[in-house]
Design an enzyme around this catalytic site. Structure first.
Site, PDB file in Angstrom:
ATOM      1  N   TYR A 190      23.831 -12.908   5.699  1.00 32.95           N
ATOM      2  CA  TYR A 190      22.448 -13.305   5.451  1.00 32.95           C
ATOM      3  C   TYR A 190      21.901 -14.250   6.507  1.00 32.95           C
ATOM      4  CZ  TYR A 190      22.276 -11.050   0.901  1.00 32.95           C
ATOM      5  OH  TYR A 190      22.257 -10.129  -0.097  1.00 32.95           O
ATOM      6  N   ASP A 235      28.746 -12.664  -4.753  1.00 28.70           N
ATOM      7  CA  ASP A 235      29.734 -11.644  -4.356  1.00 28.70           C
ATOM      8  C   ASP A 235      29.702 -11.325  -2.860  1.00 28.70           C
ATOM      9  OD1 ASP A 235      27.448 -10.177  -3.966  1.00 28.70           O
ATOM     10  OD2 ASP A 235      27.981  -8.556  -5.323  1.00 28.70           O
TER      11      ASP A 235
HETATM   12  P1  NAD Z   1      17.912  -5.738 -13.214  1.00 33.84           P
HETATM   13  O1  NAD Z   1      16.443  -5.983 -13.155  1.00 33.84           O
HETATM   14  O2  NAD Z   1      18.425  -4.358 -13.253  1.00 33.84           O
HETATM   15  O3  NAD Z   1      18.498  -6.495 -14.509  1.00 33.84           O
HETATM   16  C1  NAD Z   1      18.129  -7.747 -14.903  1.00 33.84           C
HETATM   17  C2  NAD Z   1      17.933  -7.787 -16.415  1.00 33.84           C
HETATM   18  O4  NAD Z   1      17.574  -9.134 -16.758  1.00 33.84           O
HETATM   19  C3  NAD Z   1      16.805  -6.891 -16.936  1.00 33.84           C
HETATM   20  O5  NAD Z   1      17.293  -6.028 -17.927  1.00 33.84           O
HETATM   21  C4  NAD Z   1      15.778  -7.870 -17.497  1.00 33.84           C
HETATM   22  O6  NAD Z   1      15.114  -7.389 -18.630  1.00 33.84           O
HETATM   23  C5  NAD Z   1      16.647  -9.061 -17.833  1.00 33.84           C
HETATM   24  N1  NAD Z   1      15.919 -10.329 -17.933  1.00 33.84           N
HETATM   25  C6  NAD Z   1      14.926 -10.763 -17.137  1.00 33.84           C
HETATM   26  N2  NAD Z   1      14.531 -11.987 -17.529  1.00 33.84           N
HETATM   27  C7  NAD Z   1      15.301 -12.330 -18.591  1.00 33.84           C
HETATM   28  C8  NAD Z   1      15.362 -13.477 -19.431  1.00 33.84           C
HETATM   29  N3  NAD Z   1      14.561 -14.524 -19.219  1.00 33.84           N
HETATM   30  N4  NAD Z   1      16.265 -13.480 -20.438  1.00 33.84           N
HETATM   31  C9  NAD Z   1      17.081 -12.427 -20.634  1.00 33.84           C
HETATM   32  N5  NAD Z   1      17.074 -11.318 -19.872  1.00 33.84           N
HETATM   33  C10 NAD Z   1      16.190 -11.277 -18.866  1.00 33.84           C
HETATM   34  O7  NAD Z   1      18.546  -6.537 -11.984  1.00 33.84           O
HETATM   35  P2  NAD Z   1      19.875  -6.277 -11.150  1.00 33.84           P
HETATM   36  O8  NAD Z   1      19.500  -5.710  -9.839  1.00 33.84           O
HETATM   37  O9  NAD Z   1      20.868  -5.576 -11.960  1.00 33.84           O
HETATM   38  O10 NAD Z   1      20.342  -7.757 -10.838  1.00 33.84           O
HETATM   39  C11 NAD Z   1      20.589  -8.699 -11.845  1.00 33.84           C
HETATM   40  C12 NAD Z   1      20.764 -10.073 -11.240  1.00 33.84           C
HETATM   41  O11 NAD Z   1      22.032 -10.198 -10.616  1.00 33.84           O
HETATM   42  C13 NAD Z   1      19.744 -10.403 -10.145  1.00 33.84           C
HETATM   43  O12 NAD Z   1      19.371 -11.760 -10.260  1.00 33.84           O
HETATM   44  C14 NAD Z   1      20.531 -10.171  -8.883  1.00 33.84           C
HETATM   45  O13 NAD Z   1      19.987 -10.842  -7.786  1.00 33.84           O
HETATM   46  C15 NAD Z   1      21.833 -10.743  -9.318  1.00 33.84           C
HETATM   47  N6  NAD Z   1      23.011 -10.440  -8.477  1.00 33.84           N
HETATM   48  C16 NAD Z   1      23.603 -11.504  -7.892  1.00 33.84           C
HETATM   49  C17 NAD Z   1      24.717 -11.329  -7.113  1.00 33.84           C
HETATM   50  C18 NAD Z   1      25.311 -12.531  -6.456  1.00 33.84           C
HETATM   51  O14 NAD Z   1      25.953 -12.421  -5.449  1.00 33.84           O
HETATM   52  N7  NAD Z   1      25.106 -13.740  -6.988  1.00 33.84           N
HETATM   53  C19 NAD Z   1      25.242 -10.055  -6.934  1.00 33.84           C
HETATM   54  C20 NAD Z   1      24.620  -8.973  -7.553  1.00 33.84           C
HETATM   55  C21 NAD Z   1      23.497  -9.191  -8.341  1.00 33.84           C
HETATM   56  C1  G6P Z   2      24.658  -9.089  -2.261  1.00 33.62           C
HETATM   57  C2  G6P Z   2      24.312 -10.513  -2.589  1.00 33.62           C
HETATM   58  C3  G6P Z   2      23.630 -10.614  -3.896  1.00 33.62           C
HETATM   59  C4  G6P Z   2      22.433  -9.723  -3.951  1.00 33.62           C
HETATM   60  C5  G6P Z   2      22.801  -8.320  -3.591  1.00 33.62           C
HETATM   61  C6  G6P Z   2      21.496  -7.579  -3.390  1.00 33.62           C
HETATM   62  O1  G6P Z   2      25.653  -8.609  -3.081  1.00 33.62           O
HETATM   63  O2  G6P Z   2      25.423 -11.354  -2.597  1.00 33.62           O
HETATM   64  O3  G6P Z   2      23.263 -11.941  -4.107  1.00 33.62           O
HETATM   65  O4  G6P Z   2      21.875  -9.728  -5.237  1.00 33.62           O
HETATM   66  O5  G6P Z   2      23.511  -8.273  -2.393  1.00 33.62           O
HETATM   67  O6  G6P Z   2      21.752  -6.273  -3.435  1.00 33.62           O
HETATM   68  P1  G6P Z   2      20.639  -5.179  -3.648  1.00 33.62           P
HETATM   69  O7  G6P Z   2      21.475  -3.960  -3.577  1.00 33.62           O
HETATM   70  O8  G6P Z   2      20.015  -5.443  -4.996  1.00 33.62           O
HETATM   71  O9  G6P Z   2      19.675  -5.337  -2.530  1.00 33.62           O
HETATM   72 MN    MN Z   3      24.825 -13.394  -3.523  1.00 36.80          MN
END
Ligand code: NAD
Ligand code: G6P
Ligand code: MN
Length: 447
Positions: A270, A172
């Site tokens: 980044y 995102d």
């Molecule tokens: P969070 O810790 O609040 O939630 C993650 C959930 O995953 C937890 O409830 C945990 O129990 C669960 N989990 C962990 N291992 C697991 C497994 N093997 N099987 C099933 N469930 C499992 O984390 P968050 O801050 O809400 O972020 C979630 C993910 O989304 C992170 O990897 C974060 O980096 C990612 N994210 C990516 C983007 C992007 O741009 N690609 C943007 C926002 C968030």
């Molecule tokens: C951006 C990135 C994500 C990352 C997030 C981290 O949205 O694209 O990949 O997970 O920032 O945000 P946080 O608020 O968890 O530091």
């Molecule tokens: Mn990202």
């Protein structure tokens, strides 16, 4: 025409982003109708707090949607059209270690960049492959839209280790920056322009931005970014209603200095970690990192809002709202479901799009999305500066995946040494040895 109703699985149901996704799906039911939503997580207690609140909200706003939350893979992955995956293997407790261990050695401590991102990658690969295997076993025609981080390493792992899987890796951050670009340009929406962009995940550049009449918007944007980074005019005037945390404001400001490195493009935020690593270490607090900030803010706020919905027995008054950025996920799902041919940035195998770059690299580039999957657009040749940086970074990512699948200490040491964020091989080894200790129950054994 009536649209076929979709069945969605949110994997990582206990994520802090889950309520935002549900609110966003509710806002989009007219163009992306849903018959069923399921949550899956391997931490049932964490998931239950989010699921109980979402169930109440769904019952109030769209009672026709069937809802279940489960920790059983077969129940979760059966009869699914889309898996929206956002797991965090090791949760915030391990993110905190990823950030703090490198900082002990004066090196960037970050969720997805540098040694912290590498450590997280070594945890995430197995978790995401497991989700793919469940999907292939129980709903082989489904698509997995994966934003579990570190997306670059996870994408390389899925390319190499599950080459035929129907997973699409997304981020995102470009979308988030494009929201800011729209503000800077005084446009209503990022959909008022079309972009060209290339790079790796969290490691890319915009090369062209035009409105729908074809007018070049880059000159005006560059002028602003060279002076203010991605800070918006409202933020500069202190009239913004958005509540952006200090650490993110710093990131948007720092983009200014990153943008000076190349007159022809605009950078992803980044890149600051790779262009100015020492500056970022200098502003970091080794005792209170971003993981602490998220645990104290977003995590607390989301869970207490959910608990409040459950206590009231109603979501009528809730402040939980659609995450704007997340709307790109429904754009992607809609394009795959109904063949809209939407144009979006995705993380896909290069396969010749960047002609002077490794065809097997996972790159972030514009694609046209059809019901048959993404059709990547041609990027052409990239300049020496970006090519050099990307070759180094993609080697880091590939070495991590090789280290994971071969159990190779040597390759992981090489990966950390090769990261631009790490000053030398000795420090790389010290960080690696600490990370191995901290990740005992998550990483494959290395020798
Ligand atoms: P969070 O810790 O609040 O939630 C993650 C959930 O995953 C937890 O409830 C945990 O129990 C669960 N989990 C962990 N291992 C697991 C497994 N093997 N099987 C099933 N469930 C499992 O984390 P968050 O801050 O809400 O972020 C979630 C993910 O989304 C992170 O990897 C974060 O980096 C990612 N994210 C990516 C983007 C992007 O741009 N690609 C943007 C926002 C968030
Ligand atoms: C951006 C990135 C994500 C990352 C997030 C981290 O949205 O694209 O990949 O997970 O920032 O945000 P946080 O608020 O968890 O530091
Ligand atoms: Mn990202």
């Amino acid at each position: 025409m009536t649209l076929k109703k979709q069945s969605i699985l949110v994997a990582g149901g206990g994520s802090t982003f889950t309520p935002g996704i549900i609110m966003m799906l509710l806002d989009n039911l007219d163009t992306f109708p849903i018959r069923q939503i399921k949550f899956y997580d391997n931490d049932g207690d964490r998931q239950k707090q989010i699921a109980d609140a979402c169930e109440i909200i769904l019952n109030e706003r769209a009672p026709e949607i069937k809802f279940i939350a489960t920790t059983d893979p077969e129940t979760a992955f059966t009869d699914i059209d889309f898996v929206m995956a956002h797991i965090r293997v090791g949760k915030y407790a391990m993110r905190e270690k990823d950030e703090k261990i490198p900082l002990k050695y004066g090196v960037i401590g970050q969720e997805t960049c540098g040694p912290g991102g590498i450590a997280y990658g070594m945890r995430s690969i197995g978790g995401v492959l497991e989700l793919i295997d469940y999907m292939e076993a129980y709903s082989p025609d489904a698509w997995m839209l994966n934003y579990s981080n570190p997306a670059a390493i996870v994408a390389e792992a899925t390319r190499k280790l599950r080459p035929n899987s129907r997973i699409i890796n997304i981020c995102d951050m470009p979308v988030g920056i494009e929201y800011r670009m729209a503000d800077i340009l005084g446009l209503k929406s990022r959909k008022d322009f079309v972009v060209r962009y290339y790079g790796l995940n969290h490691f890319g550049w915009w090369t062209d931005i035009r409105d729908h009449e074809g007018n070049d918007l880059m000159p005006k944007l560059k002028e602003w970014v060279h002076e203010h980074g991605y800070v918006t005019p409202e933020e500069l005037a202190n009239t913004s209603e958005e509540d952006v945390e200090e650490s993110w404001m710093h990131t948007f400001e720092k983009a200014k200095e990153v943008s000076w490195l190349d007159e022809d493009t605009l950078p992803n935020t980044y890149l600051k970690y790779y262009m100015y690593p020492q500056d970022e270490v200098a502003v970091a607090n080794p005792d209170y990192t971003r993981a602490n900030e998220v645990m104290d803010h977003r995590e607390k706020q989301v869970f207490s809002e959910c608990n409040q919905v459950v206590n009231y027995g109603s979501g009528a008054e809730t402040t939980l709202k659609a995450d704007d950025h997340a709307s790109y996920i429904v754009d992607l799902a809609r394009a795959l479901a109904y063949n809209t041919r939407e144009r979006m940035l995705l993380i896909v195998e290069n396969n010749g799009s960047i002609v002077n770059f490794d065809p097997t690299a996972m790159v972030e580039i514009p694609c046209i999305i059809t019901s048959n999957g993404p059709e990547p657009l041609v990027t052409g040749e990239i300049p020496r500066f970006q090519k050099g940086l990307m070759e180094q970074q993609v080697a880091v990512e590939k070495l991590v995946v090789e280290a994971w699948s071969e159990g190779s200490y040597q390759k992981l040491w090489q990966a950390i040494t090769l990261s631009r964020t790490v000053p030398n091989a000795r420090i790389a080894k010290q960080i690696l040895d600490d990370l191995i200790e901290a990740n005992k129950s998550y990483w494959p054994e290395l020798s």
